[in-house]
Design an enzyme around this catalytic site. Structure first.
Site: not given
Ligand code: GLN
Ligand code: ZN
Length: 786
Positions: A37, A39, A138, A464, A726
């Site tokens: 890796r 790069l 994607k 989660g 995010h």
């Molecule tokens: N249960 C996962 C989390 O909370 C779900 C992650 C996801 O949806 N990519 O991180």
């Protein structure tokens, strides 16, 4: 003897003298990240100001030189140039075309700098004003992500970066015969987006840009010809998609025009068959056509019939999307008639760019010899091609014969290996039709669940994971390396679970989670606990920008030797009287994010995963867990490229989800989570999954994307994410209340949950505490208003 370009030429000559032809081998693209890796490390050091541009350029040059050499040594004619990218190959091309959105302040007429390229990819760079990054999405049905070109009506184009030409000269200076690789004009436009155009990729309005775009393509091709280039590979993977009529016509017009350019064009298609596009695409006025014969071997005959008598056919027979050694006997049998018919006009290649597989198996010291013998990464795939070409030539030398025999033995050993075949799994699969997929009707279930869980209106929960601090990552690392013993690790993880539980209780959340501190990755965690999976040490594949992933390899029948999550979940439940949600990754997502075996259909592997998860779900229930979430974030991305194939996929994907969940009582509540919100096309299948509760991403779209659920009269419970995880920004209570009111205007409010968009693992604690406190307050206000 080294298999270098020189002795390929020697052998080619001697074969020709003997009346035999040597099949040309070539490659569509090589992974650029480097086996260590390099790069990634170089660009990240550059972004962080720890390395200057000259040092970065050096790393790029070294990697290109090394990768060209690897390819040339394997006998690849015309090594690809233009497959290297600092961030993404589409972004390289977009900047070469000068298509830089206004907000990046690109001075007219000036070359586009590397920092502007980085700002387009990620919003900031060592120099230049930060600006909102371009969208990323994607790449076809892969886990690679490209930077979406931004299109505006009346946009102009010019050659605004020299890197492609520089790299051609660089490769030539190293003695290579090169074949530049560029995205085709129609694929580039198809992938682009703009406010003035329709949301669908096939919006016809975009075709109006061709008039401005084609002269730049012509310039590029003319300049390449001046550099002595004979062949240019033009990638048009959109030819394997369902194309609207206007796009089909545009293909004819575009290639009729580019046919006049002074280089030979190799039109490359991959990721599927040409199908309804085959007749006219094979007849386009180009010098060569590449087709994917791994995904669509049946198209060989019709392509041969439609090809015409001068065109080169590049047969993509080595799988560029997976990591198994190829069956060269089968490839040879498939291609023998084509070799006889085409002679020198047959080239052989991987099915697509090798971008999607790891670089070199030789660096995998951790895999046992047997398993290694079954695998082939990018470097090995080129050796396989070389062998195949020699086999097709009719009289392989003794070394090639030995290599072919070894390959045959490895494949035979794999087929018979007891590590692949688990009779207990086979026996269970044989009776799979008898396994229930049905639960009681939702109305009955939800009544039983409400009685058991006694949740308020607008119940609150999270997806989660909780913040994964450096400390938690350190714990896992030390435990894996042996520096931390089992008991100490268990104690530390338990302490973290307790902290997460106490926080949620204090915050007033209704359905709690344990926080997933024991998980590095939602697929790897399960893969490591299931039989039939292997993990590489260095099998990195680029996902986007500098980010790489190391997909697990599913090599054998999947079975669950022991419960995987029950201990942690039961411990978490023991700490609280609130319901604790068990947390699993769904069968489709595990499948989608792994390299899967090629000796049985994908859905077969998915069913095995589903049965293993079903056992885990039942064990969780037995351990007193009354709410269980099965995450399926990759459910939608598994959709095939062609609409005709959707039904079959959706049927087995839904079936697998139901298989994994239907073993529980009515009063056990099944959740699922999908972190996206485009459900328009698949809402019936989402409903057919029949989860009691689905949580989805909606905050960024202002709940508008609930329309699909509204129009469908989606019957079960739904948690539309009320804030974007995010961003570190703490959402306002009023804003979340407003969003939920919008949701309640579209869906029955008794069916609504309140939760974030996705898991919190990338967030820090302070903002998480503040955001969840506000979210709980929003739910309280909603209940009062109700
Ligand atoms: N249960 C996962 C989390 O909370 C779900 C992650 C996801 O949806 N990519 O991180
Ligand atoms: Zn998510």
């Amino acid at each position: 003897m080294e298999w270098s370009a020189d002795n390929i030429a020697l052998i080619e000559n001697s074969l020709r003298k003997g009346g035999l032809t040597m099949t040309t081998i070539h490659n569509l693209g090589f992974p650029r990240i480097g086996v260590q890796r390099e790069l990634k490390h170089a660009v990240e050091a550059y972004w962080a100001g720890k390395q200057d541009a000259a040092a970065l350029e050096n790393v790029g040059r070294e990697l290109r030189a090394r990768h060209w050499q690897v390819q040339a040594s394997a006998g690849v004619a015309h090594v690809p140039v233009g497959d290297f990218a600092w961030y993404d190959q589409i972004l390289e091309w977009t900047t070469t075309l000068g298509a830089v959105p206004a907000r990046f302040g690109q001075p007219e007429g000036a070359p586009v700098s590397l920092d502007t390229l980085f700002r387009m990819g990620r919003g900031r760079a060592p120099t230049g004003t930060p600006a909102a990054a371009c969208e990323m999405t994607k790449w076809f049905d892969t886990n690679y992500h490209y930077i979406v070109p931004e299109l505006t009506p009346g946009q102009t184009f010019r050659i605004a970066r020299e890197s492609l030409f520089d790299q051609v000269r660089e490769a030539q200076a190293l003695g290579h015969d090169v074949k530049p690789v560029i995205p085709g004009p129609l694929t580039w436009l198809w992938l682009g987006k703009g406010d003035s155009f329709g949301a669908g990729a096939g919006d016809e309005g975009k075709l109006a840009l061709l008039e401005a775009l084609l002269p730049v393509y012509e310039d590029v091709l003319a300049r390449l010809a001046k550099l002595g280039v004979a062949w240019v590979q033009v990638d048009e993977p959109v030819l394997v998609l369902d194309l609207p009529p206007a796009w089909k016509q545009a293909f004819q017009a575009v290639y009729a025009r580019l046919a006049a350019s002074p280089v030979k064009l190799l039109l490359a298609t991959y990721f599927g068959g040409l199908r309804d596009n085959l007749q006219w695409a094979a007849a386009l006025p180009v010098a060569g056509l590449h087709v994917d014969l791994v995904r669509a071997p049946d198209q060989l005959q019709p392509v041969l019939a439609a090809l015409g008598k001068d065109k080169v056919l590049s047969a993509g027979v080595i799988n560029g999307r997976n990591i198994w050694r190829a069956d060269l006997d089968a490839a040879q049998a498939l291609l023998a008639p084509a070799a006889a018919a085409l002679g020198e006009r047959l080239w052989v290649a991987p099915s697509c760019s090798l971008l999607h597989v790891p670089v070199d198996l030789a660096k995998e010291s951790g895999l046992d010899a047997e398993l290694r013998g079954w695998l082939s990464f990018a470097t090995q795939k080129l050796d396989e091609l070389s062998l195949l070409a020699r086999a097709l030539g009719g009289s392989p030398d003794p070394a090639a014969q030995r290599a072919l025999a070894a390959q045959r033995d490895a494949l035979a050993a794999r087929r018979q290996s007891p590590r692949i075949h688990n009779p207990a799994v086979a026996a269970r699969l044989a009776k799979i039709q008898a396994v229930s997929r049905d639960r009681a009707p939702f109305a009955e279930r939800i009544a039983a669940q409400q009685a058991a869980l006694s949740l308020p209106a607008y119940p609150t929960t999270t997806i989660g994971s909780f913040p994964q601090t450096a400390e938690i990552r350190g714990l896992r690392r030390d435990w894996k390396s042996g520096a931390l013993g089992d008991a100490a690790y268990e104690e530390a993880i338990r302490a973290e679970i307790e902290r997460v539980v106490r926080f949620q209780e204090k915050a007033g959340l209704d359905v709690l989670v344990h926080g997933e501190p024991e998980r590095n990755d939602m697929v790897e965690y399960f893969g490591e606990l299931l039989a039939g999976f292997a993990f590489t040490q260095n099998g990195w594949v680029q996902s986007y920008g500098s980010r790489c992933v190391k997909p697990p390899i599913i090599f054998g029948d999947v079975a669950r030797p022991a419960p995987m999550t029950v201990g942690w979940s039961a411990y978490a439940q023991s700490l609280t009287s609130k319901p604790m949600k068990g947390m699993l990754t769904g069968p489709v997502t595990i499948l989608q994010w792994s390299f899967v075996r090629d000796d049985q259909p994908r859905q077969e592997t998915c069913r095995q995963l589903a049965l293993a998860l079903r056992d885990e779900v039942v064990d969780l229930e037995q351990a007193g867990i009354r709410v269980i979430q099965i995450d399926e974030p990759a459910f939608r991305e598994g959709l095939p490229l062609r609409r005709d194939d959707w039904r079959a996929y959706l049927d087995w994907a839904v079936d697998c989800f139901r298989l994994s969940t239907a073993g529980v009582r009515d009063d056990t509540q099944i959740h699922t989570h999908m972190c996206y919100s485009e459900f328009n096309d698949i809402i019936a299948s989402i409903a057919a999954m029949d989860a009691d509760v689905i949580t989805i991403e909606t905050s960024r779209s202002n709940m508008e994307l609930l329309e699909a659920f509204e129009d469908f009269s989606y019957p079960n419970d739904i948690g539309p994410g009320v804030y974007d995880i995010h961003s570190p920004n703490v959402p306002e209570v009023d804003w979340m209340v407003g969003l939920m009111k919008k949701a309640a205007s579209r869906l029955p409010k008794e069916r609504l949950w309140v939760n974030p968009d996705c898991g919190l693992k990338t967030r820090a604690w302070p903002e998480t505490e503040a955001a969840l406190a506000s979210m709980v307050e929003a739910a309280r206000q909603l209940r009062q208003a109700a």
